[in-house]
Design a protein around this motif. Structure first.
Motif, PDB file in Angstrom:
ATOM      1  N   ASN A 139       0.825  -1.203   0.000  1.00 20.35           N
ATOM      2  CA  ASN A 139       0.000   0.000   0.000  1.00 20.35           C
ATOM      3  C   ASN A 139       0.858   1.251   0.000  1.00 20.35           C
ATOM      4  O   ASN A 139       0.902   2.020   0.957  1.00 20.35           O
ATOM      5  CB  ASN A 139      -0.958  -0.011   1.199  1.00 20.35           C
ATOM      6  N   ASN A 179      -7.710  -2.312   6.839  1.00 23.99           N
ATOM      7  CA  ASN A 179      -6.721  -2.973   5.993  1.00 23.99           C
ATOM      8  C   ASN A 179      -6.741  -4.467   6.334  1.00 23.99           C
ATOM      9  O   ASN A 179      -6.535  -4.809   7.499  1.00 23.99           O
ATOM     10  CB  ASN A 179      -5.334  -2.387   6.276  1.00 23.99           C
ATOM     11  N   PRO A 180      -7.071  -5.354   5.387  1.00 24.10           N
ATOM     12  CA  PRO A 180      -6.986  -5.188   3.934  1.00 24.10           C
ATOM     13  C   PRO A 180      -8.318  -5.074   3.190  1.00 24.10           C
ATOM     14  O   PRO A 180      -8.307  -5.089   1.958  1.00 24.10           O
ATOM     15  CB  PRO A 180      -6.290  -6.491   3.515  1.00 24.10           C
ATOM     16  N   THR A 182     -10.135   3.327   0.827  1.00 25.92           N
ATOM     17  CA  THR A 182      -8.677   3.324   0.966  1.00 25.92           C
ATOM     18  C   THR A 182      -8.033   3.474  -0.407  1.00 25.92           C
ATOM     19  O   THR A 182      -8.684   3.860  -1.372  1.00 25.92           O
ATOM     20  CB  THR A 182      -8.218   1.993   1.594  1.00 25.92           C
TER      21      THR A 182
END
Length: 364
Positions: free
Chosen positions: A30, A163-164, A304
């Motif tokens: 990321n 996350n994720p 995200t």
């Protein structure tokens, strides 16, 4: 005879970074594909010339800049070597024995179980919604998390956005959860991806605002994601002065280097340049999700810089097939695959692979 090492360390899994392979498109970590903001790049060069001097161990200038930016006092801000270092320090200041419990959703940030065990505490994992085949939202089940709190609970991590999976809970749900948590339990709102959220103003969960009058809430944010400073490792915590004071006591001296501090300060000063970058990532995120949905994949809404494919047992196979096609993605055991948003041409390569007829037939 070898030196004595804690025997429980043998069972701690090593943190696994995203794969790298020369020549392949890397959508497994990321990171942002854009370099640091121009002002930050200049600050990095200038600070590097002073690398023979120790950094400010208190990160005083950066703490002051963040306090002004967030509208809090300097006493409410701590700096860490990335927010993951602060996660481990938060375990250290709240837990002292295996009887102490650290609660978090699963699947969530993979460092949580690691820092919990390193801190000699016990991890309590609460499945995300959809983990048992119902309500497949892949989001924090805050009611179940509240029900899992016991007299042994010392710390709760809420990764929001998560996350994720990329999913986020709104402000009202988060506040109801916080109201249900005993005041003596520290709740960590891990907002590493905060800059990528685009929820409505009414539902936007700004942890700093939510925690202003909640002394058992601490917020984590980072310069590693939207600001493009992943290689410099600088994050921060915002919380009650007594929590911040405790964090400063377990902080590893000089662990936030001079270059990182300078780059973070410059990034804050140039933050007006950030919106165009994050808007570009969000546009690509929605383009990728739309294409994947049209191909038949299940893709939860993301807040995200990545999307989540809950492929279950097929996740490793999908990851290997993508790598063979020249795109590195991040499989998570038998849960799913995380795909970071890259440059448009990189995203196009992944979309082309994932929506090719044979791949779709195998994985949808």
């Amino acid at each position: 005879m070898s030196a004595h090492i804690r025997p429980d360390l043998a069972s701690i899994p090593a943190y696994t970074p995203g794969r790298s392979n020369p020549g392949a498109v890397k959508l497994a970590s990321n990171e942002t594909t854009l370099p640091p903001l121009p002002a930050a790049a200049k600050a990095i060069v200038a600070a590097a010339e002073l690398s023979h001097r120790y950094p400010d161990n208190q990160s005083s200038e950066l703490r002051a800049a963040l306090a002004e930016f967030l509208g809090v006092d300097v006493a409410n801000v701590a700096i860490g070597c990335g927010s993951v270092a602060l996660c481990q320090e938060l375990v250290q200041i709240t837990c002292s024995s295996p009887q102490d419990e650290v609660l978090f959703a699963w699947r969530s940030f993979e460092a949580y179980p690691i820092v919990t065990q390193v801190g000699n505490a016990t991890a309590v994992q609460v499945p995300l919604t959809g983990a048992h085949g119902h309500d497949p939202a892949y989001i924090h089940d805050l009611d179940a998390m509240a029900a899992a709190v016991t007299e042994r609970t010392r710390l709760i991590f809420v990764c929001n956005p998560n996350n994720p999976t990329g999913t986020a809970v709104g402000r009202a749900e988060l506040e109801r959860f916080l109201d249900a948590v005993p005041a003596g339990v520290l709740v960590v709102l891990d907002e590493a991806y905060y800059e990528y959220m685009r929820l409505t103003p009414q539902s936007h969960p700004d942890g700093v605002e939510i925690g202003r009058h909640r002394p058992n809430v601490v917020v984590l944010r980072t310069f590693s994601k939207a600001y493009g400073l992943a290689g410099l490792r600088v994050g921060y915590a915002v919380g009650a002065p007594e929590v911040i004071t405790a964090l400063l006591k377990v902080h590893i001296p000089f662990s936030v280097n001079r270059v990182a501090q300078a780059a973070a300060i410059a990034s804050l000063e140039a933050r007006h340049e950030l919106l165009e970058r994050t808007d570009g990532v969000i546009a690509e995120r929605e383009r990728m999700r739309t294409a994947l949905l049209a191909a038949g994949y299940q893709v939860p809404p993301s807040e995200t810089n990545f999307v989540w494919l809950p492929l279950g047992a097929r996740s490793p196979e999908f990851g290997e097939a993508a790598a063979a096609a020249g795109v590195l993605v991040r499989p998570y055991a038998t849960d799913g695959v995380r795909v970071t948003i890259g440059d448009p041409h990189e995203n196009e390569l992944f979309i082309g692979f994932a929506t090719e007829a044979g791949v779709v037939a195998r994985f949808t």
